[in-house]
Design a protein around this motif. Structure first.
Motif, PDB file in Angstrom:
ATOM      1  N   PRO A 141     -13.185   2.985  -6.693  1.00 42.10           N
ATOM      2  CA  PRO A 141     -12.524   4.103  -7.380  1.00 42.10           C
ATOM      3  C   PRO A 141     -11.469   4.721  -6.479  1.00 42.10           C
ATOM      4  N   THR A 142     -10.345   5.103  -7.066  1.00 48.84           N
ATOM      5  CA  THR A 142      -9.189   5.538  -6.283  1.00 48.84           C
ATOM      6  C   THR A 142      -8.503   6.733  -6.942  1.00 48.84           C
TER       7      THR A 142
ATOM      8  N   LYS B 223      -2.923  10.065 -10.168  1.00 48.74           N
ATOM      9  CA  LYS B 223      -3.329   8.731 -10.614  1.00 48.74           C
ATOM     10  C   LYS B 223      -4.834   8.582 -10.394  1.00 48.74           C
ATOM     11  N   LEU B 224      -5.497   7.967 -11.366  1.00 54.99           N
ATOM     12  CA  LEU B 224      -6.917   7.645 -11.255  1.00 54.99           C
ATOM     13  C   LEU B 224      -7.084   6.172 -11.608  1.00 54.99           C
ATOM     14  N   GLY B 225      -7.754   5.419 -10.734  1.00 61.68           N
ATOM     15  CA  GLY B 225      -7.917   4.009 -11.030  1.00 61.68           C
ATOM     16  C   GLY B 225      -8.848   3.320 -10.069  1.00 61.68           C
ATOM     17  N   TYR B 226      -8.609   2.029  -9.889  1.00 60.32           N
ATOM     18  CA  TYR B 226      -9.440   1.199  -9.031  1.00 60.32           C
ATOM     19  C   TYR B 226      -8.557   0.300  -8.168  1.00 60.32           C
ATOM     20  N   THR B 227      -8.972   0.110  -6.927  1.00 59.44           N
ATOM     21  CA  THR B 227      -8.250  -0.806  -6.046  1.00 59.44           C
ATOM     22  C   THR B 227      -9.178  -1.931  -5.596  1.00 59.44           C
TER      23      THR B 227
ATOM     24  N   LYS C 120      -4.078  -8.566   0.579  1.00 56.48           N
ATOM     25  CA  LYS C 120      -3.537  -8.222  -0.732  1.00 56.48           C
ATOM     26  C   LYS C 120      -4.255  -6.988  -1.265  1.00 56.48           C
ATOM     27  N   LEU C 121      -3.486  -6.059  -1.832  1.00 57.69           N
ATOM     28  CA  LEU C 121      -4.051  -4.851  -2.416  1.00 57.69           C
ATOM     29  C   LEU C 121      -3.580  -4.719  -3.858  1.00 57.69           C
ATOM     30  N   ASN C 122      -4.517  -4.688  -4.796  1.00 58.20           N
ATOM     31  CA  ASN C 122      -4.226  -4.432  -6.204  1.00 58.20           C
ATOM     32  C   ASN C 122      -4.692  -3.024  -6.558  1.00 58.20           C
ATOM     33  N   TYR C 123      -3.897  -2.333  -7.351  1.00 55.10           N
ATOM     34  CA  TYR C 123      -4.231  -0.965  -7.764  1.00 55.10           C
ATOM     35  C   TYR C 123      -3.852  -0.826  -9.231  1.00 55.10           C
TER      36      TYR C 123
ATOM     37  N   SER D  55      -0.197  -2.171  -9.905  1.00 59.25           N
ATOM     38  CA  SER D  55       0.495  -2.263  -8.619  1.00 59.25           C
ATOM     39  C   SER D  55      -0.113  -3.375  -7.773  1.00 59.25           C
ATOM     40  N   THR D  56       0.763  -4.156  -7.139  1.00 61.27           N
ATOM     41  CA  THR D  56       0.329  -5.225  -6.242  1.00 61.27           C
ATOM     42  C   THR D  56       1.121  -5.128  -4.943  1.00 61.27           C
ATOM     43  N   GLY D  57       0.430  -5.312  -3.829  1.00 59.89           N
ATOM     44  CA  GLY D  57       1.099  -5.318  -2.537  1.00 59.89           C
ATOM     45  C   GLY D  57       0.494  -6.345  -1.602  1.00 59.89           C
TER      46      GLY D  57
END
Length: 295
Positions: A51-52, A80-84, A97-100, A134-136
């Motif tokens: 959770p993010t 923003k509320l989401g998951y990473t 790699k980080l997905n959000y 989002s992807t990084g």
């Protein structure tokens, strides 16, 4: 310039089959299964993700090609509320790699920027909500820290409230198309995240957003297909760069994705559903700074 972007995007779409064929021809059976499971991994259950919460502040510039008066400077606050999900890639141990994926709500207004004394400028206050992806890819620094260039895209609904009572007839007619309703739009953002600890990230980015005066579904869908196809070709090329030179991968990802997003934004400033004839959108540029907490 528009013809140049159109030619580049068309070339990317045309080359898609040859990229995929070339990629498939170099795989062994084991590689092919690894590739498929890598893709499946992007859709792992939410229960494996963290959770993010993100809090952002931004400086905004608003425009529309056919509005005669200029817009006052705005500022933005955003939640923003989401998951990473964060993992070490198979390309190199020092590349992660980080997905959000997130839902967001923001408030953008002239008053947050201190207001304006120029009575000819158009002030606004705008509420916006939507979904973002989002992807990084970044460089690990030690066991917890990393520098992560990222690219994001969103779909949103925005209510724009014009705060000027002395608009000319042209601008008032445009204002009335937005008044009292939430309008569909989209955005892209590119920037850099600094992973300080597993819990805390700082970030800075540049977002280009478009708010449509009307949702012409089939024209929008046609424009979106072009964008998805161009991004698909870039994804194939970027993966090849990662396999060949992992250290260059995050920079190539950031540069190519950011260039495509900004190029499409410029094309859509005069026609919201480019390349299909349509009205210009309200364009919003945001310089964002913020912090993210993962739990």
């Amino acid at each position: 310039m528009k013809n140049l972007y159109f030619a580049l995007i068309s070339t990317l779409i045309i080359l898609t089959p040859s990229f995929i064929t070339a990629q498939d021809s170099t795989k062994t059976d084991g590689d092919e299964w690894a590739w498929e499971w890598d893709d499946v991994d992007e859709w792992i259950s939410w229960s494996t993700k963290k959770p993010t919460i993100s809090l952002n502040y931004g400086l905004s510039n608003i425009s529309r090609d056919d509005v005669q008066e200029s817009f006052a400077d705005n500022a933005l606050i955003e939640l923003k509320l989401g998951y990473t999900s964060r993992k070490t890639t198979s390309y190199a141990e020092y590349i992660e790699k980080l997905n959000y994926n997130y839902a967001f709500l923001n408030y953008n207004s002239t008053s947050l920027a201190g207001g304006t004394d120029d009575t000819s400028e158009i002030g606004t206050k705008n509420w916006q909500f939507g979904l973002g992806w989002s992807t990084g890819y970044g460089y690990k620094i030690g066991s917890q820290s990393a520098i992560i260039p990222y690219y994001s895209s969103t779909l949103s609904f925005t209510e724009i409230d014009f705060q000027n009572d002395s608009l000319n007839m042209n601008d008032e007619n445009i204002m009335n198309r937005y008044y009292g309703t939430f309008r569909f739009g989209s955005s892209s953002e590119f920037g850099v995240r600094g992973q300080i600890t597993d819990l805390f990230i700082i970030e800075a980015g540049y977002e280009t957003a478009a708010v449509f005066e009307g949702w012409l579904f089939w024209k929008w869908a046609g424009s979106a297909v072009i964008e998805v196809a161009a991004n698909g070709v870039l994804d194939v090329f970027i993966k090849e760069v990662f396999k060949s030179s992992p250290a260059a991968g995050p920079i190539v990802f950031f540069a190519l994705k950011g260039a495509l997003g900004y190029g499409l934004y410029e094309l859509r400033k005069s026609e919201m559903n480019w390349p299909f004839p349509s009205a210009p959108p309200v364009a919003i540029n945001n310089f964002k700074f913020g912090m993210t907490f993962t739990f």
